[in-house]
Design a protein around this motif. Structure first.
Motif, mmCIF file in Angstrom:
data_model
loop_
_atom_site.group_PDB
_atom_site.id
_atom_site.type_symbol
_atom_site.label_atom_id
_atom_site.label_comp_id
_atom_site.label_asym_id
_atom_site.label_seq_id
_atom_site.Cartn_x
_atom_site.Cartn_y
_atom_site.Cartn_z
ATOM 1 N N ASP A 1 0.991 1.605 -2.759
ATOM 2 C CA ASP A 1 0.315 0.249 -2.900
ATOM 3 C C ASP A 1 0.630 -0.453 -1.774
ATOM 4 O O ASP A 1 -0.337 -1.023 -1.261
ATOM 5 C CB ASP A 1 0.715 -0.404 -4.264
ATOM 6 C CG ASP A 1 0.276 0.100 -5.332
ATOM 7 O OD1 ASP A 1 -0.618 1.045 -5.271
ATOM 8 O OD2 ASP A 1 0.590 -0.232 -6.388
ATOM 9 N N ARG A 2 1.939 -0.361 -0.923
ATOM 10 C CA ARG A 2 1.981 -1.099 0.017
ATOM 11 C C ARG A 2 1.519 -0.630 1.148
ATOM 12 O O ARG A 2 0.798 -1.404 2.069
ATOM 13 C CB ARG A 2 3.757 -1.100 0.478
ATOM 14 C CG ARG A 2 4.551 -1.890 -0.534
ATOM 15 C CD ARG A 2 5.722 -2.140 0.396
ATOM 16 N NE ARG A 2 6.734 -1.004 0.198
ATOM 17 C CZ ARG A 2 7.517 -0.250 -0.796
ATOM 18 N NH1 ARG A 2 7.678 -1.249 -1.545
ATOM 19 N NH2 ARG A 2 8.296 0.622 -0.325
ATOM 20 N N SER A 3 1.214 0.636 1.307
ATOM 21 C CA SER A 3 0.566 1.236 2.576
ATOM 22 C C SER A 3 -0.942 0.801 2.280
ATOM 23 O O SER A 3 -1.619 0.478 3.400
ATOM 24 C CB SER A 3 0.584 2.728 2.415
ATOM 25 O OG SER A 3 2.017 3.085 2.656
ATOM 26 N N VAL A 4 -1.478 0.767 1.148
ATOM 27 C CA VAL A 4 -3.043 0.421 1.144
ATOM 28 C C VAL A 4 -3.210 -0.902 1.219
ATOM 29 O O VAL A 4 -4.095 -1.389 2.434
ATOM 30 C CB VAL A 4 -3.446 0.599 -0.425
ATOM 31 C CG1 VAL A 4 -4.744 0.025 -0.639
ATOM 32 C CG2 VAL A 4 -3.344 2.081 -0.867
ATOM 33 N N ARG A 5 -2.303 -1.804 1.033
ATOM 34 C CA ARG A 5 -2.451 -3.399 1.682
ATOM 35 C C ARG A 5 -2.092 -3.550 2.994
ATOM 36 O O ARG A 5 -2.989 -4.302 3.390
ATOM 37 C CB ARG A 5 -1.430 -4.081 0.656
ATOM 38 C CG ARG A 5 -1.466 -4.060 -0.850
ATOM 39 C CD ARG A 5 -0.896 -5.273 -1.263
ATOM 40 N NE ARG A 5 0.643 -5.067 -1.565
ATOM 41 C CZ ARG A 5 1.308 -4.304 -2.328
ATOM 42 N NH1 ARG A 5 0.539 -3.930 -3.584
ATOM 43 N NH2 ARG A 5 2.890 -4.165 -2.187
ATOM 44 N N LEU A 6 -1.143 -2.601 3.359
ATOM 45 C CA LEU A 6 -1.090 -2.941 5.129
ATOM 46 C C LEU A 6 -2.475 -2.385 5.916
ATOM 47 O O LEU A 6 -2.680 -2.915 6.837
ATOM 48 C CB LEU A 6 0.165 -1.910 5.401
ATOM 49 C CG LEU A 6 0.459 -1.750 7.019
ATOM 50 C CD1 LEU A 6 0.592 -3.333 7.393
ATOM 51 C CD2 LEU A 6 1.585 -0.947 7.175
ATOM 52 N N TYR A 7 -2.669 -1.128 5.277
ATOM 53 C CA TYR A 7 -4.046 -0.848 6.037
ATOM 54 C C TYR A 7 -5.320 -1.818 5.750
ATOM 55 O O TYR A 7 -6.212 -2.159 6.888
ATOM 56 C CB TYR A 7 -4.433 0.662 5.195
ATOM 57 C CG TYR A 7 -5.612 1.269 6.329
ATOM 58 C CD1 TYR A 7 -5.609 1.718 7.242
ATOM 59 C CD2 TYR A 7 -6.968 1.006 5.712
ATOM 60 C CE1 TYR A 7 -6.517 2.384 8.033
ATOM 61 C CE2 TYR A 7 -8.094 1.833 6.303
ATOM 62 C CZ TYR A 7 -7.755 2.292 7.466
ATOM 63 O OH TYR A 7 -8.640 3.032 8.400
ATOM 64 N N ASP A 8 -5.333 -2.237 4.545
ATOM 65 C CA ASP A 8 -6.420 -3.184 4.243
ATOM 66 C C ASP A 8 -6.107 -4.769 5.178
ATOM 67 O O ASP A 8 -7.428 -5.126 5.956
ATOM 68 C CB ASP A 8 -6.573 -3.681 2.939
ATOM 69 C CG ASP A 8 -6.865 -2.577 1.920
ATOM 70 O OD1 ASP A 8 -7.459 -1.752 2.407
ATOM 71 O OD2 ASP A 8 -6.812 -2.909 0.761
ATOM 72 N N ALA A 9 -4.958 -5.144 5.284
ATOM 73 C CA ALA A 9 -4.774 -6.222 6.093
ATOM 74 C C ALA A 9 -5.019 -6.099 7.526
ATOM 75 O O ALA A 9 -5.197 -6.984 8.336
ATOM 76 C CB ALA A 9 -3.255 -6.460 5.836
ATOM 77 N N THR A 10 -4.730 -4.981 7.983
ATOM 78 C CA THR A 10 -4.839 -4.446 9.363
ATOM 79 C C THR A 10 -6.211 -4.437 9.644
ATOM 80 O O THR A 10 -6.780 -4.985 10.788
ATOM 81 C CB THR A 10 -4.277 -3.030 9.778
ATOM 82 O OG1 THR A 10 -2.829 -3.060 9.500
ATOM 83 C CG2 THR A 10 -4.473 -2.700 11.401
ATOM 84 N N ALA A 11 -7.156 -3.848 8.841
ATOM 85 C CA ALA A 11 -8.644 -3.694 8.916
ATOM 86 C C ALA A 11 -9.321 -5.368 9.076
ATOM 87 O O ALA A 11 -9.988 -5.558 9.891
ATOM 88 C CB ALA A 11 -9.226 -3.075 7.935
#
Length: 317
Positions: free
Chosen positions: A20-30
């Motif tokens: 979940d942390r990885s998903v949130r990080l990717y979304d935030a980076t996008a």
């Protein structure tokens, strides 16, 4: 519960938390990538976006990011490979609208927003069709001009109004659909923005890209009558967009009011310029003037809303 079972449950929970942390990080980076695109390429569009709530602001950045990326393919990259690049960008977009994921950060941010607010290929298909026209069409008649403006700009307005209506929507709630007046205002706002840019970019469009957008005109030439007709057409678009302002929710009303005020200033500046000057240099509103224009528009909108609320309260009493 056995010790082994407890450990296994903990490992699964830990793995899920890390995922979940990885998903949130990717979304935030996008999302940050799209914000960088808007900050680098637009000022007038960006001024209005700043007045939105955080979620709506981020969603508008996502919409702008994809629009700008496609525009860069046809205007900056250009060349014989541009059509293939544009096809690939559209394919990435369609796939991401279906899956919610893309390895292209700009497309990923757009798809996340689109899936939440109800943007579909109904909007993206005509958009990419207009972008594709820029690769082959050098001059327009009235029919092709209207089709181009619809795909390149009016559908972007429709994307934006979907953001305004659904930015705070939570999963499980139905997507809010724009009504007829909101649709008309959104399309008119997009059309006005695009046509103003046609006038501001006359020299670049003609000299570097070999294009003439206004019906019947030729690259590098625009008569005073043609300019005045274009300004009148833009003025009508602005009035349709302004009439729909009361139909917009929350802070989006302030954002659109500020954008319309900047358009009014640009229209006045464009009307004051000799046509040959429009071909030589891009008309810009200086930063300090933009601040005053936006502040005045926000103040007027706040006062209008307060006066309207007071009137309703008085009638209720």
């Amino acid at each position: 519960m056995s010790v082994e079972h407890a450990r296994e449950t903990g490992r699964r929970t830990g793995a899920r938390t890390a995922h979940d942390r990885s998903v949130r990080l990717y979304d935030a980076t996008a999302a940050r990538t799209s914000a960088l695109v808007l900050g680098a390429y637009s000022t007038s569009f960006g001024w209005g976006a700043r007045l939105l709530g955080r979620r709506a602001h981020r969603d508008i950045e996502a919409v702008y990011g994809l629009v700008r990326l496609a525009d860069e393919v046809v205007d900056t990259f250009g060349g014989p490979g541009a059509a293939a690049e544009l096809d690939e960008l559209e394919a990435q977009t369609v796939r991401a609208l279906r899956t919610g994921y893309s390895t292209n950060l700009v497309v990923h941010a757009f798809a996340r927003t689109a899936r939440r607010v109800g943007i579909t290929t109904v909007e993206t298909e005509p958009f990419f069709a207009s972008m594709r026209a820029d690769l082959t069409v050098a001059a327009h008649d009235r029919a092709s001009f209207e089709q181009y403006v619809y795909g390149s700009a009016e559908v972007v307005g429709l994307m934006c109004v979907r953001v305004f209506l659904n930015a705070e929507r939570v999963p499980g709630e139905p997507v809010r659909q724009p009504d007829d007046e909101q649709v008309a205002g959104a399309r008119a706002l997009g059309a006005a923005f695009q046509k103003i840019n046609f006038l501001r970019d006359l020299g670049v469009d003609a000299g570097e890209l070999g294009r003439a957008y206004f019906p019947g005109s030729t690259p590098g030439r625009l008569t005073d009558d043609e300019r005045d007709a274009a300004l009148a057409e833009i003025g009508r678009d602005v009035e349709v967009a302004r009439a729909a302002l009361p139909r917009l929710p929350g802070r989006s009303r302030y954002a659109v009011a500020a954008t319309l005020a900047l358009y009014d200033r640009l229209l006045a500046d464009l009307a004051a310029q000799p046509t040959e000057h429009l071909l030589a240099a891009r008309v810009r509103v200086p930063g300090p003037v933009k601040v005053r224009v936006v502040a005045g528009a926000v103040a007027r909108q706040w006062w209008d809303r307060r006066r309207g609320a007071s009137g309703r309260s008085g009638r209720s009493a």
